[in-house]
Design a protein around this motif. Structure first.
Motif, short mmCIF file in Angstrom:
data_model
loop_
_atom_site.label_atom_id
_atom_site.label_comp_id
_atom_site.label_asym_id
_atom_site.label_seq_id
_atom_site.Cartn_x
_atom_site.Cartn_y
_atom_site.Cartn_z
N GLU A 229 0.83 -1.20 0.00
CA GLU A 229 0.00 0.00 0.00
C GLU A 229 0.87 1.26 0.00
OE1 GLU A 229 -3.75 -2.07 2.41
OE2 GLU A 229 -2.35 -0.76 3.45
N THR A 230 1.99 1.20 0.73
CA THR A 230 2.93 2.33 0.73
C THR A 230 3.54 2.51 -0.65
OG1 THR A 230 3.45 1.95 3.06
CG2 THR A 230 5.00 3.30 1.80
N ASP A 231 3.86 1.40 -1.32
CA ASP A 231 4.37 1.47 -2.70
C ASP A 231 3.38 2.19 -3.60
OD1 ASP A 231 6.69 0.08 -2.10
OD2 ASP A 231 5.91 -1.86 -2.78
N VAL A 232 2.11 1.81 -3.49
CA VAL A 232 1.07 2.40 -4.34
C VAL A 232 0.93 3.89 -4.06
CG1 VAL A 232 -1.41 2.43 -4.83
CG2 VAL A 232 -0.19 0.25 -4.70
N LEU A 233 0.88 4.27 -2.78
CA LEU A 233 0.76 5.69 -2.43
C LEU A 233 1.97 6.46 -2.96
CD1 LEU A 233 -0.61 8.04 -0.99
CD2 LEU A 233 0.53 7.33 1.13
N ARG B 147 4.46 -1.22 -13.17
CA ARG B 147 5.64 -1.10 -12.30
C ARG B 147 5.66 -2.21 -11.23
NH1 ARG B 147 9.17 3.21 -10.83
NH2 ARG B 147 8.49 4.12 -12.80
N LEU B 148 4.47 -2.53 -10.69
CA LEU B 148 4.39 -3.52 -9.61
C LEU B 148 4.13 -4.93 -10.12
CD1 LEU B 148 2.27 -1.55 -6.96
CD2 LEU B 148 4.76 -1.74 -7.13
N VAL B 149 3.90 -5.04 -11.44
CA VAL B 149 3.60 -6.33 -12.08
C VAL B 149 2.35 -6.96 -11.44
CG1 VAL B 149 4.60 -8.45 -13.01
CG2 VAL B 149 6.10 -6.60 -12.28
N VAL B 150 1.29 -6.16 -11.38
CA VAL B 150 0.00 -6.63 -10.89
C VAL B 150 -1.06 -6.09 -11.85
CG1 VAL B 150 0.74 -6.70 -8.47
CG2 VAL B 150 -0.29 -4.60 -9.40
N SER B 151 -2.32 -6.46 -11.60
CA SER B 151 -3.40 -5.98 -12.46
C SER B 151 -3.83 -4.58 -12.03
CB SER B 151 -4.60 -6.92 -12.37
OG SER B 151 -5.20 -6.84 -11.09
N VAL B 152 -4.50 -3.87 -12.94
CA VAL B 152 -5.05 -2.56 -12.61
C VAL B 152 -6.07 -2.68 -11.48
CG1 VAL B 152 -6.43 -0.63 -13.48
CG2 VAL B 152 -4.61 -1.58 -14.89
N ALA B 153 -6.86 -3.76 -11.50
CA ALA B 153 -7.86 -3.97 -10.45
C ALA B 153 -7.19 -4.09 -9.08
CB ALA B 153 -8.68 -5.22 -10.75
N THR B 154 -6.02 -4.73 -9.04
CA THR B 154 -5.29 -4.87 -7.78
C THR B 154 -4.79 -3.51 -7.30
OG1 THR B 154 -4.60 -7.13 -8.29
CG2 THR B 154 -3.28 -5.93 -6.67
N VAL B 155 -4.32 -2.70 -8.22
CA VAL B 155 -3.88 -1.35 -7.86
C VAL B 155 -5.05 -0.57 -7.26
CG1 VAL B 155 -3.05 0.87 -8.75
CG2 VAL B 155 -2.03 -1.26 -9.57
N LYS B 156 -6.21 -0.64 -7.91
CA LYS B 156 -7.39 0.07 -7.41
C LYS B 156 -7.76 -0.40 -6.01
CE LYS B 156 -9.53 1.15 -11.87
NZ LYS B 156 -10.71 0.92 -12.74
N THR B 157 -7.65 -1.71 -5.78
CA THR B 157 -7.96 -2.25 -4.45
C THR B 157 -7.01 -1.69 -3.40
OG1 THR B 157 -8.87 -4.31 -5.35
CG2 THR B 157 -8.13 -4.35 -3.06
#
Length: 229
Positions: free
Chosen positions: A161-165, A180-190
């Motif tokens: 979560e700190t990475d995303v912020l 950048r995080l090698v995850v889905s957009v939906a995961t980023v939104k979560t």
């Protein structure tokens, strides 16, 4: 149907915006207000999805009205878009800091304004994240926070979560963060939704401001590789 509350002390501007919204498919006018006080009252009564509000109102300012509307609203809170004459303006920065979801210039073409209302209703940003970053970098160093940043506040976040912020603060879009995080957009939104819930944030723009004011992001710095990568 997306309901829109329109707030402007100038009758012609208010009437023009109302006519524009009424003519657009999928949009409806929840109410019209000429003052900040009226805006707070109508927002509580009508519970609009989006509030289009002049940033400079007589009496209670648009920023003060914004803070009252968000503080008193039940979930889901309305998304507030400030109408302004100048984009790089300290009033705009203060509005984003107080929870506005974005801003629009008063000379925005009608089709772009309607598209912006649709985007904001879906939780997206109204403008390129780089614009938010440019605005924050212009005013954050000159604006004294109301209190020192509380490290314990950010400590509530997980490493991811700190990475995303951190990356949101650097102006990256959800798609860029996902890559950048090698995850889905939906995961980023979560992750971003959890960040906003934990930190009591009302908008993505407010998250950018917090990232700077907490020291998580430094003006002029490049987005680093995330700790969890």
């Amino acid at each position: 149907m997306t309901s829109v509350l329109i707030v402007d002390d100038q009758v012609l501007i208010r009437a023009g915006l109302a006519a524009l919204v009424r003519a657009a498919p999928g949009l409806e006018v929840a109410g019209e207000a000429a003052t900040g006080e009226e805006a707070v009252e109508l927002a509580a009564r009508c519970r609009p999805d989006v509030v289009l509000m002049d940033i400079r109102l007589p009496g209670m300012s648009g920023i003060a009205a914004l803070e009252r509307i968000l503080a008193e609203a039940a979930e889901p809170r309305p998304r507030v878009v400030m109408l302004t004459v100048f984009d790089l303006d300290q009033y705009v920065y203060a509005a984003l800091r107080s929870g506005a979801s974005g801003f629009l210039l008063k000379d925005t073409p009608p089709e772009r304004l309607l598209a912006a209302v649709g985007l904001i209703a879906e939780g997206e940003m109204l403008f390129a994240p780089s614009v938010t970053r440019r605005l924050v970098e212009a005013f954050a160093p000159r604006t004294e926070p109301p209190a020192p940043a509380d490290p314990a506040r950010l400590a509530a976040l997980t490493a991811r979560e700190t990475d995303v912020l951190h990356l949101v603060g650097h102006g990256l879009t959800n798609g860029e963060i996902a890559a950048r995080l090698v995850v889905s957009v939906a995961t980023v939104k979560t992750h971003l939704n959890r960040v906003m819930a934990k930190l009591g944030l009302a908008s993505r723009a407010q998250a950018v401001v917090l990232a700077y004011e907490s020291g998580l992001v430094r003006p002029g710095g490049d987005a680093p590789s995330p700790a969890g990568a």
